[in-house]
Design an enzyme around this catalytic site. Structure first.
Site, short mmCIF file in Angstrom:
data_model
loop_
_atom_site.label_atom_id
_atom_site.label_comp_id
_atom_site.label_asym_id
_atom_site.label_seq_id
_atom_site.Cartn_x
_atom_site.Cartn_y
_atom_site.Cartn_z
N LYS A 42 0.83 -1.21 0.00
CA LYS A 42 0.00 0.00 0.00
C LYS A 42 0.86 1.26 0.00
O LYS A 42 0.66 2.17 -0.82
CB LYS A 42 -0.92 -0.02 1.23
N GLY A 81 1.05 19.66 -12.85
CA GLY A 81 0.10 20.51 -12.16
C GLY A 81 0.72 21.19 -10.97
O GLY A 81 1.95 21.31 -10.86
N CYS A 107 -4.38 10.63 0.83
CA CYS A 107 -3.46 9.49 0.82
C CYS A 107 -2.00 9.86 0.58
O CYS A 107 -1.15 9.57 1.42
CB CYS A 107 -3.91 8.48 -0.24
#
Length: 455
Positions: A211, A260, A267
């Protein structure tokens, strides 16, 4: 299968609703009475496209319910998911596991023998084994004879596309420590077998690392292309062409290569910070991740300079329209959004800032003091000296630029998401600045390269 979901935040609520749509019997539990009452009435406390309709459908079918009573929720459940918050701990960057361990301790008093306790929250390596220890310790304290199993099942949900990600995942990761836990996890996700979604069974530790490693890698791709964008501006390149060129390489891929103002959200910021701290704690410094964090923080501040440069170096007395304040489209989440750095800097510089966002006002009113809210982009731009496109909501992708320019006092347009073709914007009467493009570069609508047919 009966499943209990502890926590009705973003991950817990989306997961619980989607599990119920599989046909499982889901009971979601939360300590906030008002929140549970809202959910029982069919209300959804977060914005996620399609979630409200799916929730109501499964409540009406009797597969989904909500309660504040933990004992009621876990009674008869074969699996109990812990999906509580793990925010960044103040001062040291670690994930705060207070809520995870509190849930584990409370579970020890009410779970049935044989229950599989599944951690859905994003947690550092070793947390699942600590969850098992906390439960076992509490069972000894209370004299309960209650064998149980633990599993790790990290989520990979993109805000704004969470239902699609849950129903059609790239993979499902299940960290287990026993055959019993593995079988229960396979049974839970069996409905995905018709879609051939891969279920990966691994150790508890590997699942925990997967994760963090996944999010850190994606954050690295974003930060990398942002630095390439800076280079493009200096040497006359177009970052959109560069991103397309490198993204065609199958080893790299095109996703997360959109330049960007920097990443934000619930997260990437907290997970990169936690991974960096995990590495330090184990004497394995995560140098790349540490650099990504630093570069991303600096980037948000640099975006303020882009706005100021187009305004002659100062914001004082200027009226600035900001389009979008959530960290990405299709969500109301403003956690670590670039707007939380850029907008206060403009306000602090003396600007009158008018903001508009389709879903961001509920959180934004508290997080962005000193701004004025407008209903849409055109209203925000009235008498403005500059427009700053900060979040690429669909509502901002096809604006009538001449109409907008006609209502403005100034002519500055800062496109921090590269939504528009520079030529279209300048023809509408704007002075235009974007990300990763130089004035000498061909317009975005012109072909930069032409792919030759293979021979």
């Amino acid at each position: 299968m009966r499943i209990a979901m502890i926590g009705t935040g973003y991950v817990g609520l989306v997961s619980g609703v989607c599990f119920s749509d599989f046909g499982h019997e889901i009971v979601c539990v939360d300590k906030l009475t008002a929140k549970v009452e809202t959910l029982r009435a069919g209300g959804v406390p977060i914005y996620e496209p399609g979630l409200d309709e799916m929730l109501r459908r499964n409540v009406e079918a009797g597969r989904l319910s909500f309660t504040t009573d933990l004992a009621e929720a876990v009674k008869g459940a074969q699996a109990v998911f812990i999906a509580v918050g793990t925010p960044t701990r103040r001062g040291d960057g670690h994930a705060d596991l207070t809520y995870v361990y509190a849930a584990a301790r409370e579970l020890a008093d009410v779970i049935d023998p044989g229950t599989v306790v599944v951690t859905k929250s994003t947690v550092p390596v070793g947390t699942n084994r600590e969850v098992a220890r906390v439960i076992a310790e509490r069972l000894v304290e209370t004299g309960r004879d209650c064998p149980f199993e633990v599993a790790s099942n990290p989520e990979f949900l993109r805000e704004g596309a969470a239902i699609e990600d849950f129903m059609r995942p790239d993979r499902v990761v299940c960290g287990v420590d026993s055959e019993v836990a593995e079988q229960v996890m396979r049974d839970i996700y069996r409905p995905l077998s018709l879609r051939e979604a891969p279920v990966m069974i691994t150790s508890l530790e590997s699942a925990e690392i997967i994760k963090y490693a996944a999010n850190a890698f994606l954050a690295t791709k974003i930060t990398f292309i942002n630095e390439i964008a800076d280079l493009c501006e200096k040497v006359g390149g177009d970052v959109k062409a560069v991103a397309k060129g490198i993204g065609m390489d199958g080893r790299i891929g095109s996703k997360f290569l959109h330049a960007g103002p920097g990443y934000g959200g619930s997260c990437f910021p907290k997970d990169t910070s936690a991974l960096a701290r995990i590495g330090q704690d184990h004497s394995v410094p995560m140098r790349i991740v540490e650099t990504v964090i630093d570069v991303n923080d600096r980037r948000k501040r640099r975006m303020v300079d882009k706005v100021l440069d187009l305004l002659g170096g100062k914001a004082n007395g200027k009226r600035i329209a900001v389009l979008g304040v959530t960290f990405k489209p299709e969500t109301d989440d403003m956690r670590d959004s670039p707007s939380l750095t850029i907008v206060p800097a403009l306000v602090g510089g003396g600007a009158k800032v008018v903001v508009t966002d389709p879903e961001g006002r509920r959180e934004g009113e508290a997080l962005l003091p000193g701004v004025t809210w407008a209903e849409d982009a055109y209203a925000a731009a009235v008498e403005a000296d500059a427009v700053v496109l900060l979040t690429e909501w669909n509502q901002f992708r096809a604006l009538d630029l001449k109409r907008m320019r006609g209502g403005m006092r100034g002519d500055a347009f800062v496109d921090l998401r590269n939504v528009y073709d520079p030529e279209d914007v300048t023809q509408a009467g704007f002075r235009y600045v974007s990300i990763g493009r130089s004035d000498a570069e061909p317009t975005a609508g012109a072909p930069v390269t032409e792919l030759m047919p293979s021979t």
